[in-house]
Design a protein around this motif. Structure first.
Motif, PDB file in Angstrom:
ATOM      1  N   VAL A  51      58.835 110.413  58.679  1.00 19.37           N
ATOM      2  CA  VAL A  51      58.892 109.002  59.197  1.00 19.37           C
ATOM      3  C   VAL A  51      58.584 108.138  57.952  1.00 19.37           C
ATOM      4  CG1 VAL A  51      58.264 107.309  60.814  1.00 19.37           C
ATOM      5  CG2 VAL A  51      58.786 109.596  61.790  1.00 19.37           C
ATOM      6  N   SER A  52      57.181 108.260  57.269  1.00 24.08           N
ATOM      7  CA  SER A  52      56.598 107.369  56.468  1.00 24.08           C
ATOM      8  C   SER A  52      57.901 107.141  55.464  1.00 24.08           C
ATOM      9  CB  SER A  52      55.448 107.781  55.862  1.00 24.08           C
ATOM     10  OG  SER A  52      55.820 109.251  55.194  1.00 24.08           O
ATOM     11  N   TYR A  53      58.516 108.101  54.680  1.00 28.70           N
ATOM     12  CA  TYR A  53      59.490 108.009  53.898  1.00 28.70           C
ATOM     13  C   TYR A  53      60.657 106.992  54.155  1.00 28.70           C
ATOM     14  CZ  TYR A  53      57.110 110.706  50.341  1.00 28.70           C
ATOM     15  OH  TYR A  53      56.322 111.398  49.571  1.00 28.70           O
ATOM     16  N   VAL A  54      61.036 106.979  55.751  1.00 25.60           N
ATOM     17  CA  VAL A  54      62.084 106.302  56.169  1.00 25.60           C
ATOM     18  C   VAL A  54      61.671 104.710  55.955  1.00 25.60           C
ATOM     19  CG1 VAL A  54      63.363 105.623  58.182  1.00 25.60           C
ATOM     20  CG2 VAL A  54      62.848 108.043  57.641  1.00 25.60           C
TER      21      VAL A  54
ATOM     22  N   GLU B  94      62.240  99.583  52.817  1.00 26.42           N
ATOM     23  CA  GLU B  94      61.823  98.799  51.982  1.00 26.42           C
ATOM     24  C   GLU B  94      62.444  98.519  50.826  1.00 26.42           C
ATOM     25  OE1 GLU B  94      57.627  99.667  51.745  1.00 26.42           O
ATOM     26  OE2 GLU B  94      57.178  98.874  53.917  1.00 26.42           O
ATOM     27  N   LEU B  95      62.707  99.642  50.037  1.00 25.85           N
ATOM     28  CA  LEU B  95      63.218  99.816  48.854  1.00 25.85           C
ATOM     29  C   LEU B  95      64.762  99.239  48.980  1.00 25.85           C
ATOM     30  CD1 LEU B  95      63.039 100.415  45.779  1.00 25.85           C
ATOM     31  CD2 LEU B  95      63.634 102.749  46.255  1.00 25.85           C
ATOM     32  N   SER B  96      65.269  99.696  50.006  1.00 25.52           N
ATOM     33  CA  SER B  96      66.813  99.217  50.051  1.00 25.52           C
ATOM     34  C   SER B  96      67.052  97.852  50.162  1.00 25.52           C
ATOM     35  CB  SER B  96      67.521 100.149  51.089  1.00 25.52           C
ATOM     36  OG  SER B  96      66.853 100.001  52.370  1.00 25.52           O
ATOM     37  N   SER B  97      66.068  97.214  50.938  1.00 26.40           N
ATOM     38  CA  SER B  97      65.979  95.899  51.211  1.00 26.40           C
ATOM     39  C   SER B  97      65.862  95.133  49.880  1.00 26.40           C
ATOM     40  CB  SER B  97      64.990  95.372  52.469  1.00 26.40           C
ATOM     41  OG  SER B  97      65.147  94.265  52.472  1.00 26.40           O
ATOM     42  N   SER B  98      65.026  95.501  49.238  1.00 24.34           N
ATOM     43  CA  SER B  98      64.582  95.146  47.993  1.00 24.34           C
ATOM     44  C   SER B  98      65.585  94.773  47.013  1.00 24.34           C
ATOM     45  CB  SER B  98      63.257  95.677  47.255  1.00 24.34           C
ATOM     46  OG  SER B  98      62.109  95.615  48.125  1.00 24.34           O
ATOM     47  N   LEU B  99      66.280  95.971  46.863  1.00 24.90           N
ATOM     48  CA  LEU B  99      67.683  96.268  46.106  1.00 24.90           C
ATOM     49  C   LEU B  99      68.697  95.602  46.370  1.00 24.90           C
ATOM     50  CD1 LEU B  99      66.866  99.959  44.682  1.00 24.90           C
ATOM     51  CD2 LEU B  99      66.500  97.932  43.639  1.00 24.90           C
TER      52      LEU B  99
END
Length: 210
Positions: A27-30, A35-40
């Motif tokens: 879950v922590s990686y989800v 966060e990363l997909s939103s930033s990119l």
């Protein structure tokens, strides 16, 4: 990861056939993925796809570097009685042109020291299955007697070749189906490997011409 960083500017996926798979991740990686997909400014699916592709490419490169160096070939070994069965990887990842030549023209070939010497293991009358990474067995033929040694990438005699007899293009028989046919796992990432005669005959019974 080169591909992931490129998403910042490219933000689009290549037009490539896809297959749905299911994966369970912590879950922590989800949360980190979101966060990363939103930033990119890309979807989670696109981000995961590019990460998986990068990871697979890195694993393949490491495998080839650490595990895929072939053993020394004894050129004076006695020829086993009867025809044998070999699976030869076309090494599409390294040279698409030679891969196409092998598959289109029915050529069993390997390139550069020490991999090229593996072709000398294949004797007259042996059955060769050409295996394309990510696709499966795509061709088969019978080995002739001699080995043709030709120039490759500017180096004399750096390609060892055998023009297969009675060559047939095949409908791909992928790794998953091969495992079902022979009832065992095979390591397809090696340049060349011999399969037991009983496995080879089962594969022959399962392949279909294009």
């Amino acid at each position: 990861m080169a591909r992931v960083s490129e998403l910042i500017t490219l933000r689009q996926q290549q037009d490539e056939k896809m297959e749905a798979i299911t994966a369970r991740i912590p879950v922590s990686y989800v949360a980190l993925l979101d966060e990363l997909s939103s930033s990119l400014d890309v979807t989670r699916q696109l981000l995961l796809t590019e990460m998986i592709k990068d990871g697979v490419d890195a694993a393949l490169a490491l495998y080839e570097e650490k595990q895929n160096t072939p053993p020394e070939t004894d050129h004076d070994e006695e020829l086993a009685s009867g025809s044998r069965f070999f699976v030869l990887n076309t090494n599409k990842r390294h040279d698409i042109a030679t891969h196409r030549d092998m598959v289109t023209n029915g050529v069993a070939a390997a390139f550069c020291d020490p991999w090229k010497f593996q072709i000398e293991r294949i004797k007259e009358g042996d059955v060769v299955f050409l295996y394309e990474n990510g696709v499966g067995i795509v061709g088969t033929g019978i080995a002739p007697r001699g080995v043709e040694k030709v120039e490759y990438d500017g180096v004399p005699e750096d390609a060892y070749r055998k023009k297969l007899l009675d060559y047939r293009r095949l409908k791909p028989l992928n790794a998953r189906d091969i495992k079902k046919v022979v009832g065992s796992n095979l390591v397809f990432l090696r340049t060349l490997f011999e399969v037991p005669a009983e496995f080879g005959k089962k594969i022959q019974e399962s392949i279909q011409d294009v």
